[in-house]
Design an enzyme around this catalytic site. Structure first.
Site, PDB file in Angstrom:
ATOM      1  CB  ILE A 115      -0.915   0.039   1.243  1.00 16.76           C
ATOM      2  CG1 ILE A 115      -1.592  -1.317   1.477  1.00 16.76           C
ATOM      3  CG2 ILE A 115      -1.940   1.151   1.114  1.00 16.76           C
ATOM      4  CD1 ILE A 115      -2.457  -1.800   0.338  1.00 16.76           C
ATOM      5  CB  CYS A 116       0.969   4.295   0.102  1.00 12.28           C
ATOM      6  SG  CYS A 116       1.481   6.017  -0.055  1.00 12.28           S
ATOM      7  CB  THR A 117       5.751   4.761   0.766  1.00 12.18           C
ATOM      8  OG1 THR A 117       5.175   4.804   2.074  1.00 12.18           O
ATOM      9  CG2 THR A 117       5.506   6.083   0.053  1.00 12.18           C
ATOM     10  N   GLY A 118       4.660   1.385   0.863  1.00 13.51           N
ATOM     11  CA  GLY A 118       5.048   0.015   1.197  1.00 13.51           C
ATOM     12  C   GLY A 118       5.813  -0.635   0.061  1.00 13.51           C
ATOM     13  CB  THR A 135       4.964   3.932  -4.859  1.00 13.68           C
ATOM     14  OG1 THR A 135       4.916   4.266  -3.463  1.00 13.68           O
ATOM     15  CG2 THR A 135       5.848   4.923  -5.590  1.00 13.68           C
TER      16      THR A 135
END
Length: 333
Positions: A115-118, A135
Site C-alpha cells: 500500500i502506497c510507499t510500502g 507507489t
C-alpha cells in the site's frame, strides 16, 4: 442499508496478514482491513491478523499504539500478505529486518501487496525486481532510483504483476483491497462492499487527478528557461513552435531538441501541459469549463475536453464536481 448477499464461505478462512511496524501509516492498515472485514458481512471469510517483525506492539504515524497478533516468523504463510507504507522510507533506507519481514512471508503467500510507499519495503526485499509497480506519485521517481529493474507506473491506482500487487497513495489501498475481494468473490460481493463503505468500486483515471502541477525541475538552459517562463506567464498567447523559435532567434529543430533533452517532451506538449494545469486551477476556483478553457489558452472547450479525457479519463465538468469541493451542495442548508 445494503442487503447482505449470500456467498458460499471458504472451507478454510483466507488469512490476510498485514505487516505493521513503528511509523506505519495508519490509513494504509485500516483502509484495506475495513474492506476485508466488510466483505465478511457479505459471505466472504477473511481472517485479518496484524504482524510485526518481532511480535511487539508498534506505534503508528499518528502516535497510536497498535496491538499485534504476533511475530511474522510465528505465523504460517498467509493467503494474502499486505505491506503498508510509511512516510519514513522514501526518505531513508528500509532497515534490513523490515525488508526480511516482508520477504519471508511473501515467499509462501498466494499473493503479496503493498500500500502506497510500502512498495519501498517490497523493493528492499527484492520482491519488485523485474516487475511493474506503482507507489504514491510523489515517491515514484525515488522508487525508480532504488529499484532500477522495476518498471514504475506513476499514474496507476494499482498494478498487478503476477502475484505481486502495488498500489498508489493512501486511499488507493482501498481500491486495491476491493480488487482483491473481487478476485476472490466476484463483482457482486465487491459492489456490495463498495456501497456499504460509500466508495467507488473502480475509480476512473489515475493518480494525475490528484497530483500538483508541474513538479519537475526548471530547465538548465537559459534559452529554454526563457521560453518556459513566457508560456507560463501567458498561456493564452500564440505559442506555436515557429513563434517560440522566432522569439529565441533559433531554429525550430534546435528548440525541439532542447525540449527533448531537458524536459523529455515537445514544445507543443509542454504548452498543452501548462494550459491543462491552469485550466484545472481555474476549475478549482469555480470558473465554468468554457471560461476556464478560454483563460487557459485552449482554442475551444472541445480541445480542453479532449486533453482532460486523455490525461484524467474524465471530463472537465466531472473533474470540477469531484475535486472543487469536499462539501455536498446544500449540506449546510
Amino acid at each position: 442499508m445494503t442487503q447482505r448477499a449470500s456467498v458460499a464461505p471458504q472451507t478454510v478462512p483466507r488469512c490476510v496478514a498485514i505487516l505493521v511496524y513503528d511509523g506505519v501509516t495508519m490509513l494504509d492498515v485500516a483502509g484495506p482491513a475495513e474492506v476485508f472485514k466488510e466483505a465478511n458481512g457479505f459471505g466472504a471469510d477473511y481472517r485479518i491478523v496484524l504482524l510485526s517483525p518481532l511480535g511487539e506492539d508498534v506505534t503508528s504515524n499518528l502516535g497510536f499504539r497498535v496491538a499485534v497478533d504476533g511475530a511474522v516468523s510465528a505465523e504460517p504463510a498467509p493467503d494474502t500478505y499486505l505491506v503498508p507504507g510509511s512516510d519514513r522510507y522514501p526518505r531513508t533506507p528500509v532497515p534490513r529486518n523490515l525488508a526480511e519481514a516482508a520477504r519471508v512471508p511473501a515467499a509462501g503467500a498466494r499473493r503479496v501487496a503493498s500500500i502506497c510507499t510500502g512498495a519501498f519495503i517490497l523493493a528492499a526485499a527484492g520482491l519488485l525486481d523485474g516487475k511493474r509497480a506503482t507507489t504514491h506519485w510523489r515517491a515514484a521517481a525515488e522508487l525508480t532510483a532504488r529499484c532500477p529493474t522495476c518498471r514504475v507506473e506513476p499514474d496507476a491506482i494499482y498494478v498487478r504483476d503476477g502475484s505481486t500487487y502495488t498500489s498508489a497513495g493512501v486511499t488507493a489501498g482501498i481500491d486495491l483491497a476491493l480488487a482483491l475481494v473481487e478476485e476472490d468473490h466476484g463483482p457482486d460481493v465487491t459492489r456490495d462492499v463498495a456501497r456499504a463503505l460509500v466508495v467507488y468500486m473502480q475509480r476512473s483515471g489515475g493518480q494525475s487527478q490528484f497530483s500538483a502541477p508541474l513538479q519537475g525541475p526548471p530547465p538548465r538552459s537559459p534559452a529554454l528557461r526563457k521560453v518556459t517562463d513566457l508560456v507560463t506567464a501567458n498561456p493564452q498567447d500564440n505559442h506555436s513552435l515557429g513563434e517560440l523559435a522566432e522569439h529565441l532567434h533559433m531554429s525550430t529543430r534546435h528548440l525541439t531538441r532542447l525540449f527533448h533533452e531537458e524536459l523529455s517532451t515537445t514544445p507543443a506538449r509542454y504548452v498543452e501541459n501548462i494550459r491543462f494545469d491552469m485550466a484545472r486551477a481555474l476549475l478549482d476556483q469555480g470558473h465554468t469549463a468554457t471560461r476556464a478553457a478560454a483563460l487557459a489558452g485552449f482554442p475551444s472547450y472541445e480541445s480542453m475536453r479532449r486533453v482532460f479525457a486523455r490525461k484524467l479519463s474524465i471530463s472537465p465538468a466531472a473533474y470540477q464536481r469531484r475535486f472543487s469541493t469536499a462539501r455536498r451542495a446544500g449540506a449546510d442548508e
